[in-house]
Design a protein around this motif. Structure first.
Motif, PDB file in Angstrom:
ATOM      1  N   LYS A 118      -7.721   6.589   0.308  1.00 17.27           N
ATOM      2  CA  LYS A 118      -6.548   6.779  -0.519  1.00 17.27           C
ATOM      3  C   LYS A 118      -5.293   6.450   0.290  1.00 17.27           C
ATOM      4  CE  LYS A 118      -4.161   8.065  -4.059  1.00 17.27           C
ATOM      5  NZ  LYS A 118      -4.085   7.096  -5.152  1.00 17.27           N
ATOM      6  N   ARG A 119      -5.276   6.936   1.517  1.00 14.56           N
ATOM      7  CA  ARG A 119      -4.119   6.690   2.389  1.00 14.56           C
ATOM      8  C   ARG A 119      -3.974   5.189   2.646  1.00 14.56           C
ATOM      9  NH1 ARG A 119      -5.295  10.236   6.876  1.00 14.56           N
ATOM     10  NH2 ARG A 119      -5.369  11.888   5.313  1.00 14.56           N
ATOM     11  N   GLU A 122      -2.658   3.489  -0.391  1.00  9.47           N
ATOM     12  CA  GLU A 122      -1.237   3.711  -0.628  1.00  9.47           C
ATOM     13  C   GLU A 122      -0.361   2.924   0.326  1.00  9.47           C
ATOM     14  OE1 GLU A 122      -0.934   7.921  -0.585  1.00  9.47           O
ATOM     15  OE2 GLU A 122      -1.368   8.095  -2.730  1.00  9.47           O
ATOM     16  N   THR A 123      -0.821   2.768   1.562  1.00 15.72           N
ATOM     17  CA  THR A 123      -0.013   2.018   2.508  1.00 15.72           C
ATOM     18  C   THR A 123      -0.308   0.516   2.401  1.00 15.72           C
ATOM     19  OG1 THR A 123      -1.676   2.455   4.205  1.00 15.72           O
ATOM     20  CG2 THR A 123       0.255   3.881   4.199  1.00 15.72           C
TER      21      THR A 123
END
Ligand SMILES: [Zn+2]
Length: 125
Positions: A118-119, A122-123
């Protein structure tokens, strides 16, 4: 990376219950919000005389509309999570195939990805 423990049947049952409850309350909300966002409803209210009232009415209508859209998106996510519960892929990260962290599922029952993915998502990496 160590394999994370599978969710127990009891846990899965309570997650399903939670998702179904959330689904039901979201459906109610969408109906309410759509009624609120409905232009015809507002016209019947008669805000024609006062431009200030008309302005705040259209603001409230837009707010209701965007809340309704948001609720609909959530509903899609919840439906999808329920489908994954049915076909046994619930709790598995769509990206890396690892199990999604238990704490993450507790916070967001319809999560599709583990925290790492997820991280990364998002990045944009
Ligand atoms: Zn992952």
């Amino acid at each position: 990376m160590a394999k994370r423990k599978a969710l127990t049947k009891t846990k899965l049952r309570s997650i399903r219950q939670e998702l179904e409850q959330e689904r039901a309350s979201l459906l109610e909300k969408v109906v309410d919000l759509d009624a609120e966002a409905d232009v015809n409803n507002w016209r019947e209210g008669g805000f024609d005389d006062d431009p200030a009232d008309a302005g705040s009415a259209s603001f409230e209508r837009e707010t209701a509309q965007s809340l309704s859209n948001h609720a609909r998106r959530l509903l899609t996510e919840i439906d999808d999570a329920l489908r994954r519960l049915d076909d046994g892929t619930y709790g598995v990260c769509e990206r890396c195939g690892e199990r999604i962290e238990f704490e993450r599922l507790e916070a967001i029952a319809y999560a599709r990805m583990c925290m790492d993915c997820k991280r990364r998502d998002e990045t944009g990496r």
